[in-house]
Design a protein around this motif. Structure first.
Motif, short mmCIF file in Angstrom:
data_model
loop_
_atom_site.label_atom_id
_atom_site.label_comp_id
_atom_site.label_asym_id
_atom_site.label_seq_id
_atom_site.Cartn_x
_atom_site.Cartn_y
_atom_site.Cartn_z
N GLY A 1 0.84 -1.41 -0.22
CA GLY A 1 0.11 0.34 0.21
C GLY A 1 0.69 1.60 0.08
N PHE A 2 0.35 2.38 0.00
CA PHE A 2 0.76 3.75 0.30
C PHE A 2 0.21 4.71 0.81
CE2 PHE A 2 1.98 1.69 -4.36
CZ PHE A 2 3.01 1.32 -4.44
N VAL A 3 1.17 5.60 1.53
CA VAL A 3 0.38 6.76 2.77
C VAL A 3 1.04 7.62 1.64
CG1 VAL A 3 0.18 8.04 4.71
CG2 VAL A 3 0.35 4.94 4.27
N PHE A 4 0.16 9.11 1.39
CA PHE A 4 0.35 10.20 0.93
C PHE A 4 0.22 11.02 1.99
CE2 PHE A 4 -0.98 7.01 -2.64
CZ PHE A 4 -0.07 7.14 -3.21
N ASP A 5 1.34 11.96 1.73
CA ASP A 5 1.42 13.55 2.78
C ASP A 5 1.07 14.49 2.55
OD1 ASP A 5 2.96 14.52 1.33
OD2 ASP A 5 4.56 13.76 2.79
N GLY A 6 0.49 15.53 2.31
CA GLY A 6 0.04 16.76 1.76
C GLY A 6 1.49 17.54 1.22
N LYS A 7 2.27 16.80 1.23
CA LYS A 7 3.59 17.73 0.44
C LYS A 7 4.27 17.00 -0.70
CE LYS A 7 5.41 19.40 4.75
NZ LYS A 7 6.67 18.47 5.63
N GLY A 8 3.05 15.70 -1.05
CA GLY A 8 3.62 14.83 -2.56
C GLY A 8 3.84 13.93 -2.15
N VAL B 1 5.60 10.07 -1.10
CA VAL B 1 4.73 9.17 -1.10
C VAL B 1 5.43 8.06 -0.31
CG1 VAL B 1 3.98 6.87 -2.37
CG2 VAL B 1 3.93 9.21 -3.00
N TYR B 2 5.58 7.28 0.60
CA TYR B 2 5.85 6.22 2.22
C TYR B 2 5.00 4.85 1.49
CZ TYR B 2 6.71 10.19 4.73
OH TYR B 2 6.73 11.76 4.51
N LYS B 3 5.73 4.23 0.59
CA LYS B 3 5.63 2.28 0.55
C LYS B 3 5.11 1.90 0.95
CE LYS B 3 7.75 0.53 -2.37
NZ LYS B 3 8.61 -0.30 -3.98
N ILE B 4 3.95 1.18 1.48
CA ILE B 4 4.38 -0.12 3.05
C ILE B 4 4.23 -1.48 1.80
CG2 ILE B 4 3.19 -1.19 4.21
CD1 ILE B 4 1.76 2.30 4.70
#
Length: 116
Positions: free
Chosen positions: A86-93, A95-98
């Motif tokens: 999965g992926f988590v996106f922050d407000g700054k663009g 991307v953190y891949k899980i």
């Protein structure tokens, strides 16, 4: 796994989000003790209330194969190398891949980093 993915898309087609998730839960329950083959996939659909004949026809027709292939291609392009992912996106663009099934504390750290 291809036919199981197609079957889950057939469940979605026939019953929307609710039947999709009921179906996925049932397949995971059944495959804990049985081999994932088409008769089991059909039985799972029937057990969650999908019309057996229509569901089996959908699976056997391959009508959802292209959709599943496109989803897989999208995952590969995004760098997914296995499941779960999965992926988590922050407000700054950013991307953190899980990758993999992470413990709650590890996942929590990623989410907290993304919301800062």
């Amino acid at each position: 796994a291809q036919k199981a993915a197609e079957a889950s898309e057939c469940a979605y087609k026939m019953g929307g989000d609710i039947k999709f998730w009921e179906y996925v839960d049932k397949v995971f329950e059944l495959t804990a003790t049985q081999k994932m083959e088409i008769p089991l996939l059909v039985s799972a659909g029937e057990q969650v209330g999908l019309n057996k004949s229509s569901f089996e026809s959908c699976i056997n027709s391959g009508e959802q194969a292209k959709k599943v292939d496109n989803q897989q291609d999208g995952g590969v392009k995004a760098g997914v190398q296995g499941t779960p992912a999965g992926f988590v996106f922050d407000g700054k663009g950013n991307v953190y891949k899980i990758e993999g099934a992470l413990p709650y504390d590890s996942l929590k750290q990623i989410v907290e980093k993304a919301i800062k």
